[in-house]
Design a protein around this motif. Structure first.
Motif, short mmCIF file in Angstrom:
data_model
loop_
_atom_site.label_atom_id
_atom_site.label_comp_id
_atom_site.label_asym_id
_atom_site.label_seq_id
_atom_site.Cartn_x
_atom_site.Cartn_y
_atom_site.Cartn_z
N ARG A 23 -0.21 -2.97 4.91
CA ARG A 23 -1.32 -2.93 3.89
C ARG A 23 -0.96 -3.71 2.66
O ARG A 23 0.35 -3.42 2.27
N THR A 74 -6.11 -9.54 7.98
CA THR A 74 -7.23 -8.99 7.90
C THR A 74 -8.63 -8.57 8.72
O THR A 74 -8.33 -7.53 9.56
N GLU A 133 -7.67 -4.60 -0.15
CA GLU A 133 -6.74 -3.92 0.35
C GLU A 133 -7.09 -5.20 1.45
O GLU A 133 -8.06 -5.73 2.06
N HIS A 193 0.87 -0.99 -0.56
CA HIS A 193 0.17 0.01 0.10
C HIS A 193 0.82 1.40 0.15
O HIS A 193 2.06 1.39 0.90
N VAL A 237 -1.87 -4.64 -1.36
CA VAL A 237 -3.45 -3.61 -2.67
C VAL A 237 -3.17 -5.20 -3.05
O VAL A 237 -2.50 -5.67 -3.92
#
Length: 603
Positions: free
Chosen positions: A65, A101, A73, A39, A67
């Motif tokens: 994070r 996550t 994300e 990210h 992508v």
């Protein structure tokens, strides 16, 4: 993922696609840069942290994070560790990523709730401090006990009322107005009655409690709801004491009512948080169990019920050893008992016995549960993962390898018996023939036949020896031997071979044989099964390791199905041969996408 010392990515596991949506092959070929999945907000921090760790030859752990290919994300945690060669030198770096996550979302939600609770607690402390200070300042000016008491009740947050023996209110503190919004005068003149303020759902219980107080009973901490002047609903708690004279005659009651709305709200939030944690326990896909320090099981989640076929009611209250097979019970029990002595289970394999008698191998991880003081250990919570299928697969692989070795021994035995045996017998017969008197056949012709059979025996021995350890491998090394083999098969096959290597050095004989055999197995598989037009072979020698990459553009196969097939001995033999030397073996394939095999041997 594995990076060599130059920072070149040489390996990426299949789970990379599940995590990021990007194909490992694209990453290895450079079509996708691993930095591009970070990210933008975390990019600089992640790159700097990794570079500093590599510069200082240290491990590092960080969260950030990524992508995905669909622009969504994910949160991941990453661990970078140096990879050492056999002499203790760093040969590269391994980077592992794990999807956190859901955990991160839960942590954020819990932090929000914790922040709200902390903020509420601080506000409560501030209010208490202000009110306490206010009361202390006013109490300093009280001249006598009556004035002191009256001022106390008037400035207290507790709404104090006094009722005569008949129940009529003859005094109310100023807190009545603070709690209800009505002036005290409305209560004393019965313009406002307490029962008229009580919530309809609580009115019946209130009437029972109040009636019992009027006949001499004590009421402690009875909680009910009231409506304020501005129609707000508040929770209050009432305690009623009887008032007696010295002669024992009852003259009335004293009631103390305090606003507990704030506490009720905290209790509600705490209940919701507890419910959330209960849902995590009950709906977790992994088996979770909790046992006390005395070994008694107190929690057993549904995932454990599905795994063992036991219901929670069947095991709760029993000792933890009820789940262990008899032959491993003593060792397993010792490991579980050691958890209360801070020896946590960490990826520890311990078998359990199911209700139907089946034994399953479980990998355990545990943590201690402390009381609120965080000093006394009250229980242990453990999470397990069933790896029985993997263990059985390893057994099948081992059996298949043994079977293959036995077939190879049988093959050599047949060659010796059917090929070399008759030749040696004929040579022996020829010498016996020469010793016979009155030979009709000329001796020269017999000797010529013996010599021919001897030459044939020598060739047969060489052929068998070549199969065991080829002459070109023994004398010129594995790279030259592989190159020579490719040259020979290129003359009889349409497949195009693309071979490259940065070394012609010699290595430990065991390394050379394993390198040669595994590479030829891959080449032969590509010819026999892959229907490939091109086969690419690369042998790269670094300081303390040698890496072989072999890929083709053939038809490929379903990797999981092939690994379950006990007839796929070639893959098992290759993997076992490399891993037995402490190396790494990886294979990637999909239907119509060819095969890519990579293995590394430490020198």
């Amino acid at each position: 993922m594995f990076f060599d010392k130059k920072g070149i990515l040489t390996y990426c596991s299949n789970s990379f696609e599940k995590l990021t949506g990007q194909k490992p092959g694209d990453l290895l070929k450079g079509l996708v840069k691993y930095r591009s999945i970070i990210h933008p907000d975390n990019h600089l921090h992640v790159i700097n942290t990794i570079n500093n760790s590599i510069l200082n030859e240290q491990s590092c752990k960080l969260e950030f994070r990524i992508v995905m290919s669909n622009i969504s994300e994910k949160y991941v945690d990453a661990i970078l560790n140096p990879v050492y060669g056999s002499l203790g030198e760093i040969i590269g770096y391994g980077l592992s990523l794990r999807d956190i996550t859901e955990l991160k979302k839960n942590e954020i939600e819990l932090l929000k709730k914790q922040y709200r609770l902390n903020r509420t607690n601080k506000e409560l402390e501030r209010i208490i401090e202000l009110r306490t200070s206010d009361l202390q300042q006013k109490s300093a000016h009280l001249a006598d006990s009556r004035t002191q008491f009256q001022n106390f009740v008037n400035y207290s947050a507790i709404w104090e009322t006094f009722h005569d023996a008949s129940g009529r209110i003859i005094y109310s503190s100023n807190a009545f107005e603070k709690i209800t919004g009505y002036p005290v005068s409305d209560l004393l003149t019965e313009k406002v009655k307490i029962e008229n303020l009580v919530h309809p759902d609580d009115l019946s219980d209130f009437a029972i409690k109040y009636s019992s107080a009027l006949i001499g009973e004590r009421v402690d901490d009875f909680e009910f709801r009231i409506f304020t002047k501005n129609h707000e609903i508040k929770w209050v708690s009432e305690t009623i004491h009887q008032i007696y004279l010295d002669d024992g005659s009852r003259i009335g009651i004293r009631s103390g009512i305090k606003d507990v709305s704030f506490r009720r709200q905290l209790q509600k939030e705490l209940f919701e948080t507890k419910g959330y944690l209960e849902n995590l326990f009950n709906y977790a896909n992994v088996p979770i169990i909790v046992w006390q320090t005395d070994g008694k099981i107190i929690r057993f989640n549904p995932a454990f019920e599905r795994l063992t076929q036991y219901t929670a009611n069947e095991v709760i209250g029993k000792q933890i050893d009820c789940l262990f097979p008899e032959k491993t019970k003593e060792i397993a029990l010792q490991l579980f008992q050691n958890t209360v002595h801070l020896q946590a289970l960490n990826e520890t394999e311990i078998p359990i016995e199911c209700k139907n008698g089946d034994t399953k191998v479980i990998v355990w991880n545990s943590a201690l549960v402390h009381e609120q003081t965080n000093k006394t250990i009250t229980a242990t919570i453990a999470q397990g993962q069933d790896i029985s299928g993997r263990v059985e697969a390893e057994k099948r692989v081992f059996s298949a390898i043994i079977e293959a070795e036995e077939r190879e021994r049988s093959s050599f035995a047949r060659e010796l018996h059917d090929g070399l045996g008759p030749l040696l017998s004929s040579i022996k017969f020829g010498y016996e023939w020469l010793e016979r008197p009155g030979l009709k056949t000329p001796r020269e012709e017999i000797i010529k036949k013996i010599a021919a059979n001897t030459d044939e025996a020598i060739r047969t021995v060489k052929e068998i020896s070549s199969k065991l350890s080829p002459y070109v491998l023994t004398n010129f090394g594995p790279v030259f031997a592989i190159s020579s083999y490719i040259d020979k098969i290129s003359q009889i096959h349409d497949t195009q071979f693309h071979f490259e290597s940065n070394t012609d050095k010699r290595f430990n004989p065991e390394i050379e044989v394993s390198l040669y055999r595994a590479t030829l197995e891959c080449i032969n598989n590509a010819i026999k099964h892959a229907k490939a037009e091109n086969v690419f072979i690369s042998i790269i020698h670094l300081d303390e390791s040698i890496t072989v990459d072999i890929s083709d553009d053939g038809i490929g196969f379903e990797l999981a199905k092939e690994l379950e097939n006990p007839k796929g001995l070639g893959l098992f033999n290759m993997s076992n041969r490399i891993k037995s030397l402490g190396g790494d073996f990886k294979i990637f394939s999909e239907p119509e996408k060819g095969v890519h095999i990579s293995f590394l041997l430490y020198l």
